[in-house]
Design an enzyme around this catalytic site. Structure first.
Site, PDB file in Angstrom:
ATOM      1  CB  CYS A  18     -82.817  64.405 -78.415  1.00 30.86           C
ATOM      2  SG  CYS A  18     -82.169  63.883 -76.849  1.00 30.86           S
ATOM      3  NE  ARG A  68     -85.237  62.809 -83.640  1.00 34.96           N
ATOM      4  CZ  ARG A  68     -84.586  62.224 -84.626  1.00 34.96           C
ATOM      5  NH1 ARG A  68     -85.256  61.705 -85.628  1.00 34.96           N
ATOM      6  NH2 ARG A  68     -83.280  62.172 -84.635  1.00 34.96           N
ATOM      7  CD1 TRP A 114     -85.105  57.829 -75.133  1.00 34.67           C
ATOM      8  CD2 TRP A 114     -82.870  57.828 -75.207  1.00 34.67           C
ATOM      9  NE1 TRP A 114     -84.663  56.559 -74.822  1.00 34.67           N
ATOM     10  CE2 TRP A 114     -83.298  56.530 -74.859  1.00 34.67           C
ATOM     11  CE3 TRP A 114     -81.496  58.068 -75.304  1.00 34.67           C
ATOM     12  CZ2 TRP A 114     -82.416  55.476 -74.617  1.00 34.67           C
ATOM     13  CZ3 TRP A 114     -80.620  57.018 -75.061  1.00 34.67           C
ATOM     14  CH2 TRP A 114     -81.089  55.738 -74.721  1.00 34.67           C
ATOM     15  CG  ASN A 126     -80.650  64.171 -82.098  1.00 31.83           C
ATOM     16  OD1 ASN A 126     -80.495  63.270 -81.281  1.00 31.83           O
ATOM     17  ND2 ASN A 126     -80.812  63.944 -83.382  1.00 31.83           N
ATOM     18  N   GLY A 127     -77.878  64.352 -79.867  1.00 31.66           N
ATOM     19  CA  GLY A 127     -76.584  63.715 -80.113  1.00 31.66           C
ATOM     20  C   GLY A 127     -75.778  63.590 -78.838  1.00 31.66           C
ATOM     21  CD  GLU A 138     -90.466  42.811 -85.169  1.00 33.70           C
ATOM     22  OE1 GLU A 138     -89.303  42.810 -84.741  1.00 33.70           O
ATOM     23  OE2 GLU A 138     -91.134  43.856 -85.232  1.00 33.70           O
ATOM     24  CE  LYS A 191     -92.948  45.993 -83.326  1.00 32.88           C
ATOM     25  NZ  LYS A 191     -91.549  45.860 -83.321  1.00 32.88           N
ATOM     26  CD  GLU A 217     -90.527  47.451 -79.726  1.00 33.11           C
ATOM     27  OE1 GLU A 217     -89.616  48.292 -79.669  1.00 33.11           O
ATOM     28  OE2 GLU A 217     -90.863  46.926 -80.793  1.00 33.11           O
ATOM     29  CG  HIS A 243     -79.878  22.396 -76.853  1.00 34.87           C
ATOM     30  ND1 HIS A 243     -79.255  21.179 -76.649  1.00 34.87           N
ATOM     31  CD2 HIS A 243     -80.447  22.332 -78.074  1.00 34.87           C
ATOM     32  CE1 HIS A 243     -79.431  20.426 -77.726  1.00 34.87           C
ATOM     33  NE2 HIS A 243     -80.146  21.096 -78.600  1.00 34.87           N
ATOM     34  CE  LYS A 267     -90.660  54.934 -86.090  1.00 33.87           C
ATOM     35  NZ  LYS A 267     -90.772  53.501 -85.746  1.00 33.87           N
TER      36      LYS A 267
HETATM   37  C1  G6P Z   1     -85.112  51.700 -82.344  1.00 38.44           C
HETATM   38  C2  G6P Z   1     -86.604  51.552 -82.569  1.00 38.44           C
HETATM   39  C3  G6P Z   1     -86.907  50.247 -83.294  1.00 38.44           C
HETATM   40  C4  G6P Z   1     -86.117  50.174 -84.593  1.00 38.44           C
HETATM   41  C5  G6P Z   1     -84.615  50.358 -84.336  1.00 38.44           C
HETATM   42  C6  G6P Z   1     -83.834  50.510 -85.637  1.00 38.44           C
HETATM   43  O1  G6P Z   1     -84.688  50.774 -81.413  1.00 38.44           O
HETATM   44  O2  G6P Z   1     -87.302  51.598 -81.334  1.00 38.44           O
HETATM   45  O3  G6P Z   1     -88.299  50.180 -83.591  1.00 38.44           O
HETATM   46  O4  G6P Z   1     -86.338  48.944 -85.194  1.00 38.44           O
HETATM   47  O5  G6P Z   1     -84.387  51.543 -83.582  1.00 38.44           O
HETATM   48  O6  G6P Z   1     -84.219  51.700 -86.271  1.00 38.44           O
HETATM   49  P1  G6P Z   1     -84.079  51.961 -87.803  1.00 38.44           P
HETATM   50  O7  G6P Z   1     -84.596  53.355 -88.007  1.00 38.44           O
HETATM   51  O8  G6P Z   1     -82.621  51.851 -88.126  1.00 38.44           O
HETATM   52  O9  G6P Z   1     -84.879  50.944 -88.508  1.00 38.44           O
END
Ligand code: G6P
Length: 611
Positions: free
Chosen positions: A2, A27, A74, A100-101, A484, A488, A491, A507, A606
């Protein structure tokens, strides 16, 4: 999680608020809404879906008024419907809130307020806040907000609007909130990126702060009884990000722009930190004596930053020859970690506001450990509250999927490992001059990697987009990179992907490999080259279509893989910085082939400021 905004000044608030919500849309984007006051009349407009819906509904129909609050959601409590969208109003329709929270004690408060006759419209936790405010409000919003906040448990940033007052009041408690200071106007926001259009001067609020914001006045107080002394005004921070940094320019997506910004981001990470053959990490507030005494290292993070943490483990162990653990923050905080005054907990985060990472820092402090934050956002909670900070300086990252922040984190970790080695009088790997030379060449090598990767990633991305699955393999420092790449892809394209340490696949998971399954191997490490070759043979024998990301000089892949991306020859420990590029571009190309919403993928946000 949010985004909240507030505006008070001389301009019409509605378009200001919507534009600033756009800047915070990474956000959360489940619904959006604003409340604007004008001569005692408040107009609320809120809609499910993205901010474009709100913008379209307001077009030609903007309410007048130069003060208001806004929200992009969110969803946590209650589905993303119109009634659950913020702002929420009290029973009188005179008081409004955005949050937000999470208010953890909302069920008890709701019961109490229902008994007192309040009528609830939504399923959100937030609505209790505004009904509670109604209980305390007698014409002084600041006083009522202080009483309200003192009753709340959880982590929250709240902004309030009262129909009859020409000011906004906001509270920060374990969720970010800043005030952008303009001339004759002020802006409240969850994040600095939302005020860059207006100003580079901000107050970063602290936990417990209650702020009253008028067009020409800002007053900070506290709702925490233990802070008997009033905080007065916070120190003004001058932000060195520019408004252009948060625009897409000619790129179709922020993600692509940020991928291509990586040479510059890594250059900034290195800037001024290498002087006459020495590393200068000015912000590091740990004395050489403290560093020498450390006997255990722990790297903690979430999401993409956790993959940087895994790299950090390999790197620090290799360079310092001390045991290092790497943990996901939401696990670390609850696993009773073994820490002492001789432990260093390194917290990696782009935003510096991820709830579990902050809680891990608090856990580390409670156990007497030292903490070091590797963070992108200046003035963020982790940056302010850790014992030491190393800024990654990647610039603002807007796309939900992290890219340039990741490569900057990897680079910062290399700097950190070498710095710690110096303080502990341990030799650097590869020799000092050689390593410094390669560090300084990283931006140029990233540039080259982008060039060689782009066309191939397009072909692989399209093929992988056909799904349904894709596997990524790697060993040693390539293993976090494989993870990673899988993250990627999942997501942003929603294609199912898994990453495996290449030797582990057999395994169990190899049972899922069948005719035509794409398998991408990251194989940049000489010491495990032959092992990787054997693992590729294993999947190929089961029908997989195989691809490889290698370092210059890789051999023996003919007839074994369909296609290869060759990275410039850098020391093995540096290759993840370059290998991140194919990981990102393959996912980007798969997502665009599938016409996904690359910058705002479904269900994600994010900055995850709730547990
Ligand atoms: C969310 C984002 C990711 C990010 C993660 C950690 O899941 O979508 O892209 O890596 O948070 O966020 P930070 O701000 O702690 O790196």
């Amino acid at each position: 999680m949010c985004g909240i905004v507030g505006y008070v000044g001389r301009r019409t608030a509605a378009p200001m608020l919507v534009d600033r919500l756009d800047d915070l849309s990474y956000r959360g984007y489940d619904s959006a809404g604003i409340a604007v006051a004008n001569d005692g009349v408040v107009v609320v407009q809120k809609l499910p879906g993205k901010i474009e819906n709100l913008r379209a509904a307001l077009a030609g129909n903007e309410p007048p008024g130069t003060i208001g609050i806004g929200h992009t959601r969110w969803a946590t409590h209650g589905p993303p419907t119109q009634v659950n969208a913020h702002p929420h109003a009290d029973c009188t329709g005179r008081l409004f809130v955005v949050q937000n929270g999470i208010i953890e004690n909302f069920p008890g408060l709701k019961r109490e307020l229902l008994e007192r006759g309040h009528e609830f419209r939504s399923q959100t936790d937030t609505e209790v806040v505004v009904h509670l405010l109604e209980e305390y409000y007698d014409g002084d919003l600041m006083a009522a907000v202080k009483k309200t906040a003192a009753r709340l448990q959880g982590s929250f940033a709240l902004a309030f609007l009262a129909a009859d007052e020409g000011r906004l009041v906001a509270v920060r408690y374990h969720a970010p909130l800043i005030v952008g200071v303009g001339g004759g106007e002020n802006v409240l926001a969850s994040d600095i990126t939302a005020v860059l259009q207006d100003t580079n001067k901000v107050y970063v609020l602290e936990n417990g702060d209650v702020v009253s914001v008028e067009a020409n006045r800002i007053d900070v107080d506290t709702f925490l009884p233990e802070r008997a002394k009033k905080p007065g005004e916070r120190q003004l921070t001058i932000v060195d990000w520019r408004a252009e940094d948060v625009s897409k320019n000619e790129y179709p997506h922020y993600m692509l722009k940020e991928i291509y910004e990586q040479p510059r981001a890594v250059e900034r990470t290195l800037q001024g930190r290498i002087k006459d053959g020495d590393l200068v990490l000015r912000e590091m507030d740990l004395t050489p004596e403290q560093i020498r005494r450390l006997d255990s290292f722990h790297v903690v993070a979430c999401g993409t930053a956790y993959h940087a943490a895994l790299f950090g483990k390999y790197l620090l162990e290799r360079v310092l020859r001390v045991p290092v653990t790497a943990d996901i923050a939401s696990e670390f905080r609850y696993r009773n970690p073994i820490l002492s005054a001789k432990s260093l907990v390194i917290l990696i985060s782009q935003s510096g506001e991820t709830a579990d990472t902050i809680a891990s820092m608090e856990e580390a402090h409670a156990r007497g450990a030292k903490t070091l934050a590797v963070v992108n956002v200046r003035g963020s909670t982790l940056a302010r509250e850790a014992d030491a900070v190393l800024y990654t300086r990647a610039g603002p990252e807007i796309a939900v999927a992290s890219t340039k922040a990741f490569t900057a984190q990897l680079t910062a970790l290399i700097l950190l490992a070498c710095y710690l080695a110096d303080q502990r009088k341990v030799d650097w790997p590869y020799g000092r001059d050689e390593l410094l030379k390669h560090l300084l060449e990283l931006p140029a090598n990233l540039e080259r990697t982008l060039e060689v990767t782009a066309p191939t990633a397009k072909t692989w991305g399209r093929l992988i987009a056909a799904g349904p699955d894709c596997y990524f393999l790697g060993r040693n420092v390539d293993e976090p990179l494989a993870r990673e790449a899988a993250l990627k892809l999942k997501e942003i394209s929603y294609v199912h992907a898994e990453a495996y340490p290449a030797g582990e696949l057999k395994h169990g998971t190899i049972a899922l490999i069948s005719e035509g399954t794409p398998v991408v191997s990251f194989m940049t490490q000489e010491s495990v080259w032959d092992k990787m070759i054997s693992n590729i043979h294993e999947v190929r024998a089961r029908g997989a279509r195989t691809f490889a990301v290698v370092r210059e000089g890789g051999y023996g892949l003919e007839d074994l893989v369909e296609d290869v991306i060759t990275l410039p020859a850098v020391p093995e420990l540096f290759t993840p910085v370059l290998a991140a590029v194919p990981a990102q571009l393959i996912a980007y190309e798969a997502a665009t082939a599938l016409e996904r919403d690359v910058d705002q993928p479904r269900n994600l946000a994010k900055s995850v400021t709730v547990e």
